[in-house]
Every structure is written in structure tokens, then in C-alpha cells.
Enzyme design. Structure first.
Site, PDB file in Angstrom:
ATOM      1  N   ARG A 101       0.988  -1.313   0.006  1.00  0.00           N
ATOM      2  CA  ARG A 101      -0.024   0.002   0.005  1.00  0.00           C
ATOM      3  C   ARG A 101       0.681   1.443  -0.006  1.00  0.00           C
ATOM      4  O   ARG A 101       1.582   1.402   1.029  1.00  0.00           O
ATOM      5  CB  ARG A 101      -1.243  -0.196   1.521  1.00  0.00           C
ATOM      6  CG  ARG A 101      -1.441   1.292   1.438  1.00  0.00           C
ATOM      7  CD  ARG A 101      -2.659   1.445   2.263  1.00  0.00           C
ATOM      8  NE  ARG A 101      -3.903   0.534   2.055  1.00  0.00           N
ATOM      9  CZ  ARG A 101      -4.618  -0.009   2.452  1.00  0.00           C
ATOM     10  NH1 ARG A 101      -5.353   1.441   3.849  1.00  0.00           N
ATOM     11  NH2 ARG A 101      -5.647   0.009   1.726  1.00  0.00           N
ATOM     12  N   HIS A 128      -7.604   0.949  -5.966  1.00  0.00           N
ATOM     13  CA  HIS A 128      -7.602  -0.329  -5.427  1.00  0.00           C
ATOM     14  C   HIS A 128      -8.490  -2.047  -5.326  1.00  0.00           C
ATOM     15  O   HIS A 128      -9.503  -1.825  -5.270  1.00  0.00           O
ATOM     16  CB  HIS A 128      -9.230   0.729  -4.075  1.00  0.00           C
ATOM     17  CG  HIS A 128      -8.284  -0.227  -2.960  1.00  0.00           C
ATOM     18  ND1 HIS A 128      -7.666  -1.420  -2.391  1.00  0.00           N
ATOM     19  CD2 HIS A 128      -9.131   0.417  -1.593  1.00  0.00           C
ATOM     20  CE1 HIS A 128      -7.432  -1.231  -1.011  1.00  0.00           C
ATOM     21  NE2 HIS A 128      -8.473  -0.753  -0.418  1.00  0.00           N
ATOM     22  N   GLN A 131      -9.810  -4.334  -3.747  1.00  0.00           N
ATOM     23  CA  GLN A 131     -11.277  -3.626  -2.492  1.00  0.00           C
ATOM     24  C   GLN A 131     -12.273  -4.455  -3.677  1.00  0.00           C
ATOM     25  O   GLN A 131     -13.208  -5.131  -3.241  1.00  0.00           O
ATOM     26  CB  GLN A 131     -11.078  -2.096  -2.137  1.00  0.00           C
ATOM     27  CG  GLN A 131     -12.395  -1.686  -1.569  1.00  0.00           C
ATOM     28  CD  GLN A 131     -13.012  -2.487  -0.656  1.00  0.00           C
ATOM     29  OE1 GLN A 131     -12.033  -1.891   0.370  1.00  0.00           O
ATOM     30  NE2 GLN A 131     -14.121  -2.980   0.023  1.00  0.00           N
ATOM     31  N   ASP A 224     -17.462   6.700  -1.357  1.00  0.00           N
ATOM     32  CA  ASP A 224     -16.148   5.917  -0.803  1.00  0.00           C
ATOM     33  C   ASP A 224     -15.910   7.815  -0.296  1.00  0.00           C
ATOM     34  O   ASP A 224     -16.366   8.772   0.055  1.00  0.00           O
ATOM     35  CB  ASP A 224     -15.256   6.529  -1.219  1.00  0.00           C
ATOM     36  CG  ASP A 224     -13.537   6.161  -0.562  1.00  0.00           C
ATOM     37  OD1 ASP A 224     -13.666   5.559   0.357  1.00  0.00           O
ATOM     38  OD2 ASP A 224     -12.231   5.825  -1.978  1.00  0.00           O
ATOM     39  N   CYS A 264     -16.103   0.956   0.893  1.00  0.00           N
ATOM     40  CA  CYS A 264     -14.704   0.370   1.451  1.00  0.00           C
ATOM     41  C   CYS A 264     -14.490   0.154   2.598  1.00  0.00           C
ATOM     42  O   CYS A 264     -13.823  -0.730   3.510  1.00  0.00           O
ATOM     43  CB  CYS A 264     -14.205   0.312   0.205  1.00  0.00           C
ATOM     44  SG  CYS A 264     -13.282   2.334   0.775  1.00  0.00           S
ATOM     45  N   ARG A 292     -12.847  -9.140   2.183  1.00  0.00           N
ATOM     46  CA  ARG A 292     -11.733  -8.603   2.084  1.00  0.00           C
ATOM     47  C   ARG A 292     -10.528 -10.228   1.843  1.00  0.00           C
ATOM     48  O   ARG A 292      -9.592  -9.989   1.603  1.00  0.00           O
ATOM     49  CB  ARG A 292     -10.707  -7.271   2.585  1.00  0.00           C
ATOM     50  CG  ARG A 292     -11.471  -6.008   2.145  1.00  0.00           C
ATOM     51  CD  ARG A 292     -11.109  -5.675   1.098  1.00  0.00           C
ATOM     52  NE  ARG A 292     -10.097  -5.292   0.828  1.00  0.00           N
ATOM     53  CZ  ARG A 292      -8.606  -4.592   0.973  1.00  0.00           C
ATOM     54  NH1 ARG A 292      -9.735  -3.092   1.598  1.00  0.00           N
ATOM     55  NH2 ARG A 292      -8.151  -4.013   1.171  1.00  0.00           N
TER      56      ARG A 292
END
Ligand code: CP
Ligand code: NVA
Length: 307
Positions: A101, A128, A131, A224, A264, A292
């Protein structure tokens, strides 16, 4: 042989994505049934904060029989500027895969260029993809096959989640709508890529600044944060621009009668989504967060050639 990296959602073909999602469902039902990582270590590097990604990779790698080596950037030489190319060639002598990340997307592409083992993007400024695999698993659980379903994403249309919804959900054959204000819409290059994929899978792409048009009749409504990690300095201006895109009960009423709501996380209740929606009956966020782990385990099996 070039390792199989997963840096953006379209690194998986539609058939490969379907295979990963099928395995994710199997692993959810039987979490320790497949253990390709016995006696092996996976490095999981964080340059940015995380709760879900860290927990799900750490537990997931353990369930696959492996050891998760969690490295916080500040405690490594990478964090103070040791070249990414050197880091790649150190890590790959020891570990089965590297999960990272970080900020600029070019950092993961550079790591992948020099790494002899698979590199998995655990979030960059631009994508991402892990996700979205979890989101697709959740959509399948609640709504069945994703092909032909409509997903509407509201808010920052230029962030990592919007880009990944475009690519990943188009790969799944979904109709992807992004409702975002001018100046915060996805880059034309990402839209073009998603359109090319959608033409192949039977999906479609719609970018609009009208939040009602985006959600009308949608099967999935998602959002988000308006202020992603690293954007704190823009927080005040963003909070002026985005309120019309807040996911409210009224807005969700325009979606399909049985629409599900996703996020998310982390969420900011009362900003991008109202608390009564996030915590309400249509919300599937806890399944999404759990998935996840299952989706990432399936992905790791795939990139390691064990799926
Ligand atoms: N959704 C997500 O990636 O959460 P974290 O930032 O907590 O990992
Ligand atoms: N767009 C958000 C996603 C967090 C999981 C961010 O980058 O901060």
C-alpha cells in the site's frame, strides 16, 4: 518467467476474475482448505494507514499456511528513500509475494518491474483493486451474477475507488455509473480503458454530474470518502463541492427497490453517506469488509499459480 502481478483491476481478464471470485467463495466456506503458502512468507508493506487491508491480509496469509511479514514504511529503509528497485531485489530473495500500500501508482509498477515474485497492489493513489474483488464477491452473494447489474458510485470520481470500480466492474460485465462533480471525474484514459473492457463483456460506462441520474434504477449504490489519504489539505474545498453526492435515504430511494449499499470504509457518517443508510437494512458493508480476506486469499492463490 515474468511473475503474475495484480496492480490494476484489468490485470485479470474477465475469465480470470471469475475464477478468482469462484475460489473466494470456496475459501469463505472452507478457510483453511487450500494452503499453498506452507513454509513461505508474504511481505505486506504499508506506506499509508490501514485497518481492513492489514487485518485481512495478515489473517488470510496465515490461513493459507504462510507467514505474513508486515512492514510499516517508517521502520524500513524504503521509507527513507532506498531505491524501490533495490528493495524489490532484496524482498524477492526471501518471500513468495509482496503486497504494498503506497502513494504514487508508479511506485508499485516500479517494484513489479524489478520483482521476481508477484506484486499485489493494496491501494495506491490511483487504484484499489483488492477492494473491488471483495466488492464483487459481496455483490455475487447478495445479487447473483454481476454481469448485467448496474453499480452507481457517487462522490470523488477521480480517486482510487472510482478508477477501480470502472475497471473491475466493467471486467465483471456490469454497467458502471460514476456520479461526480466537474473537476472530480475520472481521467479520460481510465474511462477509455473501462469502455474497451465493457465492449467485450457486455457492460457499459456512464459518467455524469447528476447524482440522481447516476443512481436511478441501480442495483448497487456505493461511495467512498471525499478526502482520500494524502488529500487532507484539500479537505475544506472538497466538503463544499461534494454534499449533493452524499448517499442519503432519498437518493437510495431512486435506486432499484432491492438495491444494496456498499462502502469500502473507513466511512465518514453525515458526509459521503448518512448514518441511517450506512447502518440501515440495505447496507452490506460488514460482508464487504469480511470478503477482503476471502477475495485476497483467492487472488494470492491465483498469482502464485495455485488456483
Ligand atoms: N477499505 C480499506 O482498504 O480499508 P483500510 O484502509 O482500513 O485498509
Ligand atoms: N479513497 C480512500 C480509500 C480508503 C480505503 C483513500 O485512498 O483514502
Amino acid at each position: 518467467m515474468t511473475p503474475r502481478h495484480f496492480l490494476t483491476d484489468d490485470d485479470l481478464t474477465p475469465a480470470e476474475q471469475a475464477r478468482v471470485l469462484a475460489l473466494a467463495a470456496e475459501l469463505k466456506a472452507a478457510p483453511t482448505s487450500v494452503q499453498p503458502l506452507q513454509g513461505r512468507t508474504v511481505a505486506v508493506l504499508f506506506d499509508k494507514s490501514s485497518t481492513r487491508t492489514r487485518v485481512s491480509f495478515e489473517v488470510g496469509i496465515t490461513e493459507l499456511g504462510g507467514h505474513p511479514m508486515i512492514i510499516d514504511a517508517g521502520s524500513s529503509h524504503l521509507g527513507r528513500g532506498e531505491p524501490i528497485s533495490d528493495t524489490a531485489r532484496i524482498l524477492d530473495r526471501h518471500v513468495a509475494a509482496v503486497v504494498w500500500r503506497t502513494g504514487a501508482h508508479s511506485r508499485v509498477t516500479e517494484l513489479a518491474e524489478y520483482s521476481a515474485v508477484p506484486v499485489v497492489n493494496a491501494l495506491t493513489d490511483d487504484y484499489h483493486p483488492c477492494q473491488i474483488l471483495a466488492d464483487l464477491q459481496t455483490i455475487i452473494e447478495h445479487k447473483g451474477t454481476p454481469a448485467g447489474l448496474t453499480i452507481a458510485y457517487l462522490g470523488d470520481g477521480a480517486n482510487n475507488m472510482a478508477n477501480s470500480y470502472l475497471l473491475g466492474c466493467a471486467t465483471a460485465g456490469m454497467h458502471v455509473r460514476i456520479g461526480a462533480p466537474e473537476g472530480y471525474q475520472p481521467a479520460p484514459e481510465v474511462v477509455a480503458r473501462a469502455e474497451r473492457i465493457a465492449a467485450e463483456t457486455g457492460g457499459s460506462v456512464l459518467i455524469t454530474d447528476d447524482p440522481v441520474a447516476a443512481v436511478t434504477g441501480a442495483d448497487v449504490v456505493t461511495t467512498d470518502t471525499w478526502v482520500s489519504m494524502g488529500q487532507d489539505a484539500e479537505g475544506a474545498i472538497r466538503e463544499e463541492v461534494f454534499p449533493p453526492y452524499r448517499v442519503t435515504r432519498e437518493l437510495v430511494a431512486a435506486a432499484a427497490e432491492d438495491a444494496i449499499v456498499m462502502h469500502c470504509l473507513p466511512a465518514y457518517r453525515g458526509k459521503e453517506i448518512d448514518a441511517d443508510v450506512l447502518d440501515g437494512p440495505r447496507s452490506v458493508i460488514w460482508d464487504e469488509a469480511e470478503n477482503r480476506r476471502h477475495a485476497q486469499k483467492a487472488l494470492l492463490c491465483f498469482v502464485l499459480g495455485a488456483a
